[in-house]
Write an enzyme that holds these catalytic residues in place. Structure first.
Site, PDB file in Angstrom:
ATOM      1  CB  CYS A 283      -0.972   6.977   1.976  1.00  0.00           C
ATOM      2  SG  CYS A 283      -2.169   6.312   3.147  1.00  0.00           S
TER       3      CYS A 283
ATOM      4  CD  GLU B  19      -1.767   2.229   1.911  1.00  0.00           C
ATOM      5  OE1 GLU B  19      -1.223   3.161   1.384  1.00  0.00           O
ATOM      6  OE2 GLU B  19      -1.840   2.135   3.249  1.00  0.00           O
TER       7      GLU B  19
END
Length: 683
Positions: free
Chosen positions: A294, A255
């Site tokens: 993120c 990720e």
């Protein structure tokens, strides 16, 4: 100086030497020595496999779910102590709330998933597959916990949530974890893990912690282990490509940070609620966690005729963002997590300046409240503008991991999607529009390049969790640059840690393995009516064979009158030409209602209530003169915890209702759900 310790093999230990000095991101003062050097990583992983794994695998999904719930309740009670530690990472109170209580919420959400799993240590996946003519050989799938350990390598930005959102899933699946947070903020993770271990809610070996660099931990992974990595795409891909990870088929979930985009719909004009919602959402995404997310908005894509208005409104909001010590009243943005992050951010801002214009922000000239700018890891929000996104493409390549974003114009919605997709894959995109058709158009065009898309308008804004907030019951991940992995995702996330295996055999054998009655399996007749038995007494497959009833015209007419269902096929025999029916047909719900009257034992007993029907099917018409009977079978049992000391001890029992005619053919099938009292009320 204080040691930020590791928790491995049942002990709190310090690493050898000094890998890093953890510092307060606001004032620059020393917090402690961080190191995991000298630890035996092979023994640590083996400890998880041999101690934590067996303990978790002995527990059913119901027990694991209750364990997560107990842990969440415990942490919520002591949550205040974590905030003071979190301030040292540069996080504001709101930033810390997302990290700390968002993490606890993840435990609660995953605990609630137990209702979607059986009362077994393993999962029964899907339904049976007939494999033979006479039904004596069938197939099915089960999913068992992997016999390895989950190694979570987490980023610095969410020291609590980043850990809890991952371990909640693997613990629910029955797999132990070794957590390696970023060494820069591992002091906060250590604080939380100390409280988790002290609570003794998790079995020993279920959770271990490495607070230092952890170099070499991946040298000892093997088949059955799962590695999750959150951080830069470049580092993640290097780890994913390690030869032994490939050779041993180690599951690797990546990720990565991505260039997420938010789009203002072409229908939105200044003065509309959606315009204000868009500007507020983007400003929040730039400044929350000082942009160290993120999922933060890195590209702000707006209609070319609205870009000046958006720029003006956004700068106005950014100018009101006070920066400083998050403990101070009025501070809306804290610092980056470390001075290293400031240096990296400055380098990337310089790269973007080569191809686009800064319209707001200066890293060398901004005010700081309650702290010294040169002591802490402070930066100013920076807003760029790029009027030529197809020729000046650095904006689609360079990510500034901080409070930095770029305004980009577009000519039409198809072009907006094209620009968003130039980021080569992201964790999230969003569109703010008052027109649901435009929302649909964007989603369909952009979905292949984004792991999540939020469509926001005035109707949903008040309760929206926001562009940047992934939710426990939805997948978090994205294609391409974002890594191609998936985290969380509710039930999907739990299944990630289970091995799916096909099983084949006689229906009796598959029933025993799955503990769910399978079609074609034996149905031994119950010696005592099933409604007279307590939860513990009931056995899967045990069956009540009811008396039979011959359906009459009067039955059908009476049900039509009582129910008000006068559909022509039930009441008008002259209207059936061209239909599949040979004559007036009984209502499907009459057949099911009559079946209930046949299988129910009306006396007071252990059955507390019937609260639903699943998988109801009417498979063959029932005409007047046909005789029906019922095979009433225990299909599955699921334990249920007591909600309070005074609650009744009970479990959920699913019964298979098979209504058949005089030829032995099934005319209706259903699963009814009942709540059944236990014998021992002290449970």
């Amino acid at each position: 100086m204080q040691q930020i310790q590791n928790y491995v093999q049942g002990e709190w230990v310090s690493g050898q030497g000094e890998e890093l000095i953890a510092r307060d991101a606001i004032h620059g003062t020393e917090i402690g020595i961080v190191s995991s050097a000298g630890l035996d990583y092979e023994a640590i992983l083996d400890y998880g496999r041999k101690v934590g794994g067996p303990a978790l695998r002995k527990m059913t999904f119901q027990e694991r779910g209750r364990m997560l719930k107990a842990l969440a309740l415990h942490l919520v009670k002591i949550k205040d102590q974590f905030y003071e530690t979190s301030f040292k990472t540069g996080a504001t109170k709101i930033d810390s709330w997302v990290d700390i209580e968002g993490g606890f919420g993840n435990l609660f959400a995953n605990a609630s998933l137990r209702r979607q799993f059986p009362d077994l240590p393993y999962y029964v996946d899907g339904s049976h597959a007939p494999l033979s003519k006479n039904g004596t050989f069938i197939g099915h799938h089960i999913m068992v916990p992997k016999r390895g350990v989950a190694i979570h390598i987490n980023a610095f930005n969410f020291p609590v949530w980043g850990m809890l959102e991952k371990i909640a899933v693997n613990l629910m699946a029955g797999v132990p974890a070794v957590v390696k947070p970023s060494e820069y903020t591992s002091f906060l993770t250590e604080h939380v893990v100390r409280e988790i271990i002290a609570s003794k809610i998790l079995p020993e070996g279920a959770l271990q912690l490495l607070t230092g660099l952890g170099r070499g931990i991946l040298d000892h992974v093997t088949t059955g282990d799962t590695v999750t990595f959150t951080g830069s795409a470049a580092t993640g891909k290097k780890l994913q490509a390690l030869p032994h990870i490939i050779d041993r088929s180690v599951t690797f979930n990546l990720e990565a940070d991505s260039l997420n985009a938010s789009v203002l719909g072409p229908d939105v004009e200044p003065g509309m609620p959606e315009f204000d919602i868009f500007v507020k959402e983007v400003q929040r995404e730039i400044t929350t966690k000082a942009g160290q997310k993120c999922t933060a908005v890195r590209r702000i894509i707006v209609p070319e005729d609205k870009i000046d208005a958006v720029q003006e409104a956004l700068i106005s909001r950014l100018q009101k963002t006070s920066i400083g010590d998050p403990r101070m009243e009025g501070v809306r943005m804290g610092s980056l997590a470390s001075s290293i992050q400031v240096e990296r951010l400055a380098e990337n801002i310089a790269r973007l300046k080569n191809s686009q214009e800064v319209v707001y922000g200066d890293l060398r000239d901004f005010e700081v409240m309650g702290a010294q700018r040169d002591k802490g890891a402070f930066v100013s929000p920076t807003l760029f503008r790029n009027d030529n996104p197809f020729s000046n493409t650095d904006v689609h390549e360079v990510e500034c991991f901080g409070p930095v974003s770029t305004l980009i114009p577009y000519k039409g919605l198809a072009e907006a999607a094209e620009i968003a997709n130039m980021g080569k894959g992201s964790l999230v995109s969003s569109i703010i529009t008052a027109d649901d058709k435009l929302g649909r158009e964007y989603v369909v065009e952009a979905a292949h390049m984004h792991g999540r898309i939020m469509v926001l308008n005035a109707k949903s804004a008040k309760e929206s969790t926001g562009h940047g907030s992934p939710m426990p019951l939805l997948t978090h991940g994205g294609p391409g640059r974002a890594g191609g992995g998936e985290e969380m995702g509710g039930k999907r996330g739990v299944l990630h840690y289970l091995q799916r295996t096909a099983i084949q055999g006689h229906p009796d054998t598959i029933t025993e393995i799955t503990q769910v009655y399978q079609p074609g399996a034996s149905r031994p007749e119950a010696e005592k009516h099933l409604f007279r038995q307590h939860f513990e007494e009931l056995k899967v497959g045990e069956t009540v064979y009811t008396h039979r009833h011959t359906v009459t015209d009067a039955d059908i007419a009476s049900f039509a009158q009582v129910s008000g269902d006068n559909f022509y096929a039930h009441v008008d025999a002259t209207s059936l030409e061209g239909t599949i029916f040979e004559g007036k047909v009984a209502h499907g719900y009459y057949v099911l209602s009559k079946a209930a009257g046949m299988f129910v034992d009306p006396r007071k007993g252990p059955v507390l209530l019937n609260y639903g029907i699943d998988e109801c099917r009417f498979t063959k018409p029932v005409y007047p003169g046909m005789t029906i009977g019922v095979k009433f079978t225990v299909k599955e049992k699921i334990d249920q915890e007591k909600r309070s000391k005074d609650d009744i001890a009970k479990g959920i029992v699913k019964f298979n209702v098979d209504v058949y005619d005089e030829e032995g053919e099934t005319v209706a099938l259903a699963t009814i759900l009942t709540m059944v009292k236990k014998m021992d009320q002290s449970v």
